[in-house]
Design a protein around this motif. Structure first.
Motif, PDB file in Angstrom:
ATOM      1  N   ALA A  86     -16.920 -53.282  25.272  1.00  0.00           N
ATOM      2  CA  ALA A  86     -17.628 -54.026  24.232  1.00  0.00           C
ATOM      3  C   ALA A  86     -17.384 -53.426  22.854  1.00  0.00           C
ATOM      4  CB  ALA A  86     -19.126 -54.057  24.544  1.00  0.00           C
ATOM      5  N   ARG A  87     -17.265 -54.291  21.869  1.00  0.00           N
ATOM      6  CA  ARG A  87     -16.927 -53.869  20.508  1.00  0.00           C
ATOM      7  C   ARG A  87     -17.817 -54.552  19.484  1.00  0.00           C
ATOM      8  NH1 ARG A  87     -14.892 -58.428  18.432  1.00  0.00           N
ATOM      9  NH2 ARG A  87     -13.442 -59.720  19.631  1.00  0.00           N
ATOM     10  N   TYR A  88     -17.711 -54.082  18.248  1.00  0.00           N
ATOM     11  CA  TYR A  88     -18.299 -54.790  17.115  1.00  0.00           C
ATOM     12  C   TYR A  88     -17.498 -56.068  16.852  1.00  0.00           C
ATOM     13  CZ  TYR A  88     -20.844 -50.497  15.804  1.00  0.00           C
ATOM     14  OH  TYR A  88     -21.669 -49.409  15.781  1.00  0.00           O
ATOM     15  N   PRO A  89     -18.015 -56.992  16.044  1.00  0.00           N
ATOM     16  CA  PRO A  89     -17.217 -58.164  15.662  1.00  0.00           C
ATOM     17  C   PRO A  89     -15.938 -57.737  14.936  1.00  0.00           C
ATOM     18  CG  PRO A  89     -19.517 -58.403  14.949  1.00  0.00           C
ATOM     19  CD  PRO A  89     -19.348 -56.986  15.408  1.00  0.00           C
ATOM     20  N   THR A  90     -14.920 -58.567  15.025  1.00  0.00           N
ATOM     21  CA  THR A  90     -13.729 -58.316  14.221  1.00  0.00           C
ATOM     22  C   THR A  90     -14.077 -58.482  12.750  1.00  0.00           C
ATOM     23  OG1 THR A  90     -13.057 -60.633  14.305  1.00  0.00           O
ATOM     24  CG2 THR A  90     -12.232 -59.166  16.056  1.00  0.00           C
ATOM     25  N   SER A  91     -13.211 -58.023  11.878  1.00  0.00           N
ATOM     26  CA  SER A  91     -13.497 -58.107  10.440  1.00  0.00           C
ATOM     27  C   SER A  91     -13.664 -59.558   9.995  1.00  0.00           C
ATOM     28  CB  SER A  91     -12.392 -57.417   9.642  1.00  0.00           C
ATOM     29  OG  SER A  91     -11.127 -57.980   9.954  1.00  0.00           O
ATOM     30  N   GLY A  92     -12.830 -60.464  10.548  1.00  0.00           N
ATOM     31  CA  GLY A  92     -12.948 -61.871  10.182  1.00  0.00           C
ATOM     32  C   GLY A  92     -14.255 -62.476  10.656  1.00  0.00           C
ATOM     33  N   ALA A  93     -14.629 -62.184  11.903  1.00  0.00           N
ATOM     34  CA  ALA A  93     -15.893 -62.699  12.435  1.00  0.00           C
ATOM     35  C   ALA A  93     -17.074 -62.107  11.687  1.00  0.00           C
ATOM     36  CB  ALA A  93     -15.997 -62.388  13.921  1.00  0.00           C
ATOM     37  N   SER A  94     -16.956 -60.842  11.311  1.00  0.00           N
ATOM     38  CA  SER A  94     -18.036 -60.173  10.578  1.00  0.00           C
ATOM     39  C   SER A  94     -18.293 -60.847   9.235  1.00  0.00           C
ATOM     40  CB  SER A  94     -17.697 -58.697  10.375  1.00  0.00           C
ATOM     41  OG  SER A  94     -18.726 -58.031   9.680  1.00  0.00           O
ATOM     42  N   ALA A  95     -17.230 -61.196   8.539  1.00  0.00           N
ATOM     43  CA  ALA A  95     -17.388 -61.863   7.243  1.00  0.00           C
ATOM     44  C   ALA A  95     -18.112 -63.194   7.400  1.00  0.00           C
ATOM     45  CB  ALA A  95     -16.026 -62.067   6.599  1.00  0.00           C
ATOM     46  N   MET A  96     -17.799 -63.931   8.460  1.00  0.00           N
ATOM     47  CA  MET A  96     -18.456 -65.215   8.692  1.00  0.00           C
ATOM     48  C   MET A  96     -19.923 -65.019   9.083  1.00  0.00           C
ATOM     49  SD  MET A  96     -15.351 -67.172  10.685  1.00  0.00           S
ATOM     50  CE  MET A  96     -16.205 -68.730  10.787  1.00  0.00           C
TER      51      MET A  96
ATOM     52  N   SER B  22     -26.359 -54.485  10.206  1.00  0.00           N
ATOM     53  CA  SER B  22     -25.789 -53.139  10.179  1.00  0.00           C
ATOM     54  C   SER B  22     -24.639 -52.933  11.162  1.00  0.00           C
ATOM     55  CB  SER B  22     -26.890 -52.106  10.466  1.00  0.00           C
ATOM     56  OG  SER B  22     -27.493 -52.353  11.728  1.00  0.00           O
ATOM     57  N   LEU B  23     -24.025 -54.011  11.636  1.00  0.00           N
ATOM     58  CA  LEU B  23     -22.924 -53.859  12.581  1.00  0.00           C
ATOM     59  C   LEU B  23     -21.644 -53.419  11.877  1.00  0.00           C
ATOM     60  CD1 LEU B  23     -23.308 -56.954  14.944  1.00  0.00           C
ATOM     61  CD2 LEU B  23     -24.294 -54.668  15.164  1.00  0.00           C
ATOM     62  N   GLY B  24     -20.848 -52.628  12.585  1.00  0.00           N
ATOM     63  CA  GLY B  24     -19.530 -52.262  12.095  1.00  0.00           C
ATOM     64  C   GLY B  24     -18.526 -53.367  12.391  1.00  0.00           C
ATOM     65  N   THR B  25     -17.251 -53.044  12.303  1.00  0.00           N
ATOM     66  CA  THR B  25     -16.205 -54.018  12.599  1.00  0.00           C
ATOM     67  C   THR B  25     -15.162 -53.418  13.532  1.00  0.00           C
ATOM     68  OG1 THR B  25     -14.931 -53.372  10.641  1.00  0.00           O
ATOM     69  CG2 THR B  25     -16.443 -55.223  10.394  1.00  0.00           C
ATOM     70  N   ASP B  26     -14.731 -54.221  14.484  1.00  0.00           N
ATOM     71  CA  ASP B  26     -13.577 -53.941  15.343  1.00  0.00           C
ATOM     72  C   ASP B  26     -13.767 -52.831  16.378  1.00  0.00           C
ATOM     73  OD1 ASP B  26     -11.663 -55.858  14.223  1.00  0.00           O
ATOM     74  OD2 ASP B  26     -11.741 -54.613  12.431  1.00  0.00           O
ATOM     75  N   ASP B  27     -14.526 -51.798  16.058  1.00  0.00           N
ATOM     76  CA  ASP B  27     -14.533 -50.589  16.879  1.00  0.00           C
ATOM     77  C   ASP B  27     -15.306 -50.766  18.185  1.00  0.00           C
ATOM     78  OD1 ASP B  27     -13.099 -49.291  14.927  1.00  0.00           O
ATOM     79  OD2 ASP B  27     -14.875 -48.415  13.977  1.00  0.00           O
ATOM     80  N   LEU B  28     -14.946 -49.929  19.154  1.00  0.00           N
ATOM     81  CA  LEU B  28     -15.669 -49.826  20.407  1.00  0.00           C
ATOM     82  C   LEU B  28     -17.089 -49.336  20.129  1.00  0.00           C
ATOM     83  CD1 LEU B  28     -14.797 -50.012  23.504  1.00  0.00           C
ATOM     84  CD2 LEU B  28     -14.720 -47.513  23.428  1.00  0.00           C
ATOM     85  N   VAL B  29     -18.072 -49.903  20.829  1.00  0.00           N
ATOM     86  CA  VAL B  29     -19.456 -49.432  20.705  1.00  0.00           C
ATOM     87  C   VAL B  29     -19.779 -48.555  21.911  1.00  0.00           C
ATOM     88  CG1 VAL B  29     -20.141 -51.462  19.374  1.00  0.00           C
ATOM     89  CG2 VAL B  29     -20.434 -51.470  21.870  1.00  0.00           C
ATOM     90  N   PRO B  30     -20.828 -47.711  21.845  1.00  0.00           N
ATOM     91  CA  PRO B  30     -21.153 -46.836  22.979  1.00  0.00           C
ATOM     92  C   PRO B  30     -21.327 -47.578  24.301  1.00  0.00           C
ATOM     93  CG  PRO B  30     -22.320 -46.087  21.046  1.00  0.00           C
ATOM     94  CD  PRO B  30     -21.652 -47.373  20.658  1.00  0.00           C
ATOM     95  N   PHE B  31     -21.933 -48.762  24.257  1.00  0.00           N
ATOM     96  CA  PHE B  31     -22.074 -49.557  25.474  1.00  0.00           C
ATOM     97  C   PHE B  31     -20.698 -49.870  26.065  1.00  0.00           C
ATOM     98  CE2 PHE B  31     -22.491 -53.505  27.847  1.00  0.00           C
ATOM     99  CZ  PHE B  31     -23.633 -53.306  28.604  1.00  0.00           C
ATOM    100  N   GLY B  32     -19.730 -50.194  25.201  1.00  0.00           N
ATOM    101  CA  GLY B  32     -18.378 -50.482  25.660  1.00  0.00           C
ATOM    102  C   GLY B  32     -17.687 -49.259  26.213  1.00  0.00           C
ATOM    103  N   ALA B  33     -17.964 -48.082  25.602  1.00  0.00           N
ATOM    104  CA  ALA B  33     -17.413 -46.843  26.139  1.00  0.00           C
ATOM    105  C   ALA B  33     -17.944 -46.594  27.538  1.00  0.00           C
ATOM    106  CB  ALA B  33     -17.768 -45.676  25.215  1.00  0.00           C
ATOM    107  N   ARG B  34     -19.223 -46.886  27.738  1.00  0.00           N
ATOM    108  CA  ARG B  34     -19.824 -46.686  29.052  1.00  0.00           C
ATOM    109  C   ARG B  34     -19.232 -47.653  30.071  1.00  0.00           C
ATOM    110  NH1 ARG B  34     -26.093 -46.983  28.956  1.00  0.00           N
ATOM    111  NH2 ARG B  34     -25.710 -49.235  28.913  1.00  0.00           N
ATOM    112  N   GLU B  35     -18.972 -48.906  29.648  1.00  0.00           N
ATOM    113  CA  GLU B  35     -18.334 -49.859  30.556  1.00  0.00           C
ATOM    114  C   GLU B  35     -17.006 -49.311  31.077  1.00  0.00           C
ATOM    115  OE1 GLU B  35     -19.266 -54.393  29.415  1.00  0.00           O
ATOM    116  OE2 GLU B  35     -18.279 -53.299  27.821  1.00  0.00           O
TER     117      GLU B  35
END
Length: 441
Positions: free
Chosen positions: A76-86, A114-127
């Motif tokens: 699992a990741r944050y939204p992409t930069s394009g999705a974040s802008a929208m 307060s979401l970042g962009t593109d990067d893996l989130v801790p939940f995704g690291a755990r997955e």
């Protein structure tokens, strides 16, 4: 590259400590949002957290797995930069309302995005780490100190970190007896069989997803605009606001308040957007979709048969010609990739064929093309090589669901003779029947 790998490993080690310390708040709290007639977390299409579609089935008693080929999406990741802008645009409209007439929107008065962009989130690291643990448990008989998994990753940071989280999980499950390493990172600027970046002439799914959005979006926008006077939310904004439910839920490891703004039916509509996107972007609905998975299929055939790669599409021939960067004698291979590329690989192989293309205005409730079943976060396809007596066979699992493989004569046990499986992959062995050249014509 060595320095980047070191940083990745250090990040992974830090992540494991913090991720393991995270409670199962998301799983526990989600009981309240999945107690409805459908499972909310499984209605988020490609943004769904990983879940097994079926229970894994062992091979018949007379058979044993002798090789496992894993390809897995990043966690699992944050939204992409394009999705974040929208998302930010949609939020600014909703939060500009003079007042809120529905209690479910009151949280916006003190809300901060307060979401970042593109990067893996801790939940995704755990997955990813949990996947490594599972794969060690399932395939431990294939492992010894001379036979460690051979691991590759496409060059995006979230993919690389998913790979190193997987290797750490594998190590943890073995009590640190077996410690596989990430051996190859494929640059996404060069030939890469783990990313869908090598077909510039390929179309997109925007026509179909836009048509569906114009079908289901306006009623939701009208409702939100009544609940938030002056917001002037559009259908495009609706999709972005719906996506905040999965993105915030996986990012904060707890259900997002945005999940309460929409009904089950509206999340089903959101889900169908993802189904259409995957089908028409790199799936069967895109003329140059399946060819983008050909290179990986030819690498898979090389591993299954122990013969050199034969491919004139996406493969990096220098890397694939070397026994160091593409060994042919391993019992476990683990590759880390993206959802769009995995869809291309499924379709190149011939999985999940549809009797009719999905209608951009009317979902088929009996469809088996569900993005949440195909490419949730941390999705994985596993191709097993199985020995039954003296004969070698192939089985394929997608998120633990055994694939029927009718195209190579498999029965209910999913076993397809190795030779028949290789023969069935004529599209890949013929380099896409000329489709790859169309990517550049």
């Amino acid at each position: 590259m060595a320095f980047f790998l070191l940083l990745s490993a250090l990040f992974a080690l830090f992540t494991y400590g913090s991720v393991l310390a995270i409670s199962d708040r998301f799983s526990d709290a989600s009981r309240s949002i999945t107690s409805k007639p459908f499972k909310l977390q499984e209605s988020w299409a490609q943004y769904s957290p990983y879940f097994p579609v079926e229970e894994y089935s062992d091979p018949p008693k007379r058979c044993r797995v002798i090789q496992a080929n894993i390809i897995q999406r990043h966690g699992a990741r944050y939204p992409t930069s394009g999705a974040s802008a929208m998302i930010v645009t949609a939020l600014s409209k909703l939060m500009s309302a003079t007042n809120y007439t529905d209690p479910s929107l009151q949280f916006l008065k003190s809300y901060t995005y307060s979401l970042g962009t593109d990067d893996l989130v801790p939940f995704g690291a755990r997955e990813s780490q949990q996947a490594g643990k599972l794969h060690f448990s399932r395939y431990s008989s294939l492992v010894n100190h001379r036979q460690l998994p051979f691991v590759r990753a496409s060059g995006s940071e979230r993919v690389i970190l998913s790979a190193t989280n997987w290797t750490a999980g594998f190590s943890i499950a073995s009590s640190h007896v077996y410690n596989p390493k990430l051996s190859v990172i494929l640059s996404e600027d060069l030939n890469d069989t783990l990313d869908d970046s090598m077909c510039p002439n390929a179309g997109s799914s925007s026509s179909q997803t836009s048509e569906w959005l114009l079908t289901y979006g306006p009623p939701i926008a009208d409702r939100l605009n009544k609940q938030a006077p002056g917001a002037n939310v559009t259908s495009t904004d609706v999709y972005s606001l719906l996506s905040l439910c999965p993105f915030e839920s996986v990012s904060f490891d707890t259900p997002s308040p945005f999940c309460n703004l929409f009904s089950n039916a509206e999340f089903r509509q959101f889900e169908y957007s993802g189904d259409l996107d995957k089908y028409y972007n790199t799936g069967y609905g895109q003329p140059l979709g399946p060819v983008q998975g050909v290179g990986y299929i030819n690498e898979l055939l090389a591993r299954l048969t122990g013969k050199p790669v034969r491919d004139n599409t996406q493969t990096n021939r220098t890397l694939d010609a070397s026994p160091i960067t593409f060994p042919l004698n391993r019992t476990i291979y683990a590759d880390f990739s993206h959802d769009n590329q995995m869809i291309a690989i499924y379709t190149a192989m011939g999985l999940f064929r549809q009797a009719a293309a999905p209608d951009p205005t009317l979902p088929n409730p009996r469809r088996n093309w569900l993005a949440s079943h195909l490419v949730p976060f941390s999705a994985r396809m596993v191709t097993e090589k199985v020995l039954c007596g003296r004969k070698e066979y192939v089985r394929v699992f997608v998120n633990d669901a055994l694939q029927p493989l009718e195209f190579c004569g498999a029965g209910k046990d999913g076993l397809c003779e190795l030779g028949a499986f290789v023969k069935s992959q004529a599209y890949a062995r013929n380099n896409g029947n000329g489709d790859f050249n169309k990517c550049f014509d």
